[in-house]
Design an enzyme around this catalytic site. Structure first.
Site, short mmCIF file in Angstrom:
data_model
loop_
_atom_site.label_atom_id
_atom_site.label_comp_id
_atom_site.label_asym_id
_atom_site.label_seq_id
_atom_site.Cartn_x
_atom_site.Cartn_y
_atom_site.Cartn_z
CB SER A 1 -0.93 -0.01 1.21
OG SER A 1 -0.22 -0.35 2.37
CG ASN B 1 -3.16 3.93 1.14
OD1 ASN B 1 -4.25 4.01 1.71
ND2 ASN B 1 -2.64 2.78 0.78
N1 CAA Z 1 -16.50 -11.58 1.73
C1 CAA Z 1 -17.82 -11.75 1.64
N2 CAA Z 1 -18.71 -10.95 2.24
C2 CAA Z 1 -18.21 -9.91 2.95
C3 CAA Z 1 -16.84 -9.68 3.09
C4 CAA Z 1 -15.97 -10.56 2.44
N3 CAA Z 1 -14.64 -10.44 2.51
N4 CAA Z 1 -16.65 -8.57 3.86
C5 CAA Z 1 -17.88 -8.15 4.20
N5 CAA Z 1 -18.81 -8.94 3.65
C6 CAA Z 1 -20.25 -8.89 3.77
C7 CAA Z 1 -20.71 -8.44 5.12
O1 CAA Z 1 -20.59 -9.48 6.04
C8 CAA Z 1 -22.14 -8.07 4.83
O2 CAA Z 1 -22.92 -9.23 4.88
P1 CAA Z 1 -24.48 -9.19 5.41
O3 CAA Z 1 -25.19 -8.37 4.39
O4 CAA Z 1 -24.87 -10.61 5.38
O5 CAA Z 1 -24.43 -8.59 6.76
C9 CAA Z 1 -22.06 -7.62 3.37
O6 CAA Z 1 -20.77 -7.96 2.89
C10 CAA Z 1 -22.21 -6.20 3.10
O7 CAA Z 1 -21.98 -5.48 4.21
P2 CAA Z 1 -22.82 -4.20 4.44
O8 CAA Z 1 -24.25 -4.51 4.63
O9 CAA Z 1 -22.10 -3.43 5.47
O10 CAA Z 1 -22.80 -3.55 3.00
P3 CAA Z 1 -22.06 -2.41 2.40
O11 CAA Z 1 -22.87 -2.07 1.24
O12 CAA Z 1 -21.76 -1.36 3.40
O13 CAA Z 1 -20.67 -2.97 1.89
C11 CAA Z 1 -18.37 -2.57 2.18
C12 CAA Z 1 -19.60 -3.26 2.72
C13 CAA Z 1 -18.14 -2.98 0.72
C14 CAA Z 1 -17.18 -3.04 3.03
C15 CAA Z 1 -18.58 -1.05 2.25
O14 CAA Z 1 -18.90 -0.68 3.56
C16 CAA Z 1 -17.42 -0.26 1.78
O15 CAA Z 1 -17.22 -0.08 0.60
N6 CAA Z 1 -16.59 0.25 2.74
C17 CAA Z 1 -15.38 0.97 2.41
C18 CAA Z 1 -14.27 -0.02 2.19
C19 CAA Z 1 -13.01 0.66 1.77
O16 CAA Z 1 -12.88 1.85 1.66
N7 CAA Z 1 -12.00 -0.16 1.51
C20 CAA Z 1 -10.70 0.31 1.12
C21 CAA Z 1 -9.83 0.33 2.32
S1 CAA Z 1 -8.28 0.98 1.93
C22 CAA Z 1 -7.43 -0.34 1.37
O17 CAA Z 1 -7.85 -1.45 1.36
C23 CAA Z 1 -6.09 -0.07 0.83
C24 CAA Z 1 -5.03 0.34 1.73
O18 CAA Z 1 -3.91 0.32 1.24
C25 CAA Z 1 -5.19 0.77 3.10
#
Ligand code: CAA
Length: 283
Positions: free
Chosen positions: A119, A190
């Site tokens: 990252s 990032n």
């Molecule tokens: N596999 C399968 N299902 C998963 C999962 C995975 N790995 N992770 C989460 N889920 C599931 C959850 O358990 C949830 O299931 P239920 O509906 O049965 O409860 C479902 O996905 C969706 O969860 P939400 O209802 O909270 O739905 P959402 O629409 O909010 O989506 C999310 C979840 C996609 C994580 C969303 O909240 C999101 O986009 N969050 C931001 C994530 C983000 O910004 N990521 C980047 C981080 S930075 C990075 O990774 C890089 C770095 O270098 C730091």
């Protein structure tokens, strides 16, 4: 180049997610880690993730079966030897990654591509640890890997057009959207995300608002799916601190200075979801 077999080094959250997605789209994967418990944990989380995606109709029966049968785990780096592409997802420490790249360079066929999910570490520096810097590239997946569409593709100074074209095609074959970024600290994702999270932590430290208030403003006011503090807990506060330190040191600008509250929380072991406590508590 045709990618047929993939190896993933490091079976943490990112490595297991990458292995899962590659297997979902039909690539045989070898997932390698030196810690047996980490491989066991990865197998459990991959199974839970595919079952959930399958129960929601987001993957087919055949894709679920491909994941359940298509990932081989191993404790030996030598088992990456057959791969056309290796994705490294070990701890974010330059010397550890350089050692992994030097090892992979010795073990894999000369035409194999060596990608890093880093990252924040320079792809050019990782390329320099090998005799094939033209075949070293960044493939930065986002967490949670099975759900997030983006793969940031980062070329080091010596990365060839052919290597870039191959991993861009692979990202598309994994149903992801590749976006190219240059090899500057933090790349695009990032460089922008971590200063926003840092600012949210400053706002919390200064008492501008509670954690819930800060996150709610960003969710309801800016339509972010998660607030910055919730997201920091998902990423891991140690990871956020590490990235901010890289930005601060390598860009030399105090606007990237990590918030003292972030440092205190990391020192206390409050690293977010993975330790059960960060800006929020998790059971
Ligand atoms: N596999 C399968 N299902 C998963 C999962 C995975 N790995 N992770 C989460 N889920 C599931 C959850 O358990 C949830 O299931 P239920 O509906 O049965 O409860 C479902 O996905 C969706 O969860 P939400 O209802 O909270 O739905 P959402 O629409 O909010 O989506 C999310 C979840 C996609 C994580 C969303 O909240 C999101 O986009 N969050 C931001 C994530 C983000 O910004 N990521 C980047 C981080 S930075 C990075 O990774 C890089 C770095 O270098 C730091």
């Amino acid at each position: 180049m045709d990618i047929r077999r993939i190896a993933v080094i490091g079976a943490g959250t990112m490595g297991s997610g990458i292995a899962q997605v590659c297997a979902t789209y039909g690539y045989p994967v070898t997932l390698i880690d030196v810690v047996p418990e980490q491989l066991e944990k990865a197998q459990v989380s991959i199974r839970q993730s595919v079952e959930k995606l399958h129960s929601k109709g987001r993957i087919t029966d055949a894709q679920r079966d491909a994941v359940l049968s298509g990932i081989r785990t191993s404790l030996r780096m030598e088992d990456a030897a057959e791969a056309d592409l290796v994705v490294e997802a070990v701890v974010e420490r330059l010397e550890v990654k350089q050692e992994v790249f030097a090892q992979l360079d010795r073990l894999t066929r000369p035409e194999a591509i060596l990608a890093s999910n880093t990252s924040s570490i320079s792809i050019t520096k990782l390329g320099a640890a090998t005799r094939r810097p033209d075949k070293v590239i960044g493939m930065h997946f986002m967490n949670p890997v099975p759900l997030m569409k983006l793969v940031e593709i980062i070329r080091g100074l010596a990365t060839s057009d052919e290597t870039a074209a191959t991993v861009i095609a692979l990202a598309k074959a994994l149903d992801k959207v590749p976006v190219e970024a240059q090899d500057y600290p933090g790349f695009i994702s990032n460089r922008i995300l971590c200063p926003m999270i840092n600012e949210a932590i400053y706002a919390l430290m200064e008492g501008v608002g509670t954690a819930e208030a800060i996150d709610t403003v960003m969710k309801l006011g800016m339509n972010h799916p998660m607030g910055p503090l919730e997201l920091a807990d998902l990423i891991g506060l140690d990871v956020v601190l590490n990235i901010l330190e890289v930005l601060h040191r390598e860009l030399g600008d105090d606007k990237y200075r990590p918030c003292p509250l972030l440092r205190r929380m990391v020192a206390a072991g409050y690293l977010g979801r993975k330790t059960g406590r960060g800006f929020y508590t998790y059971t």
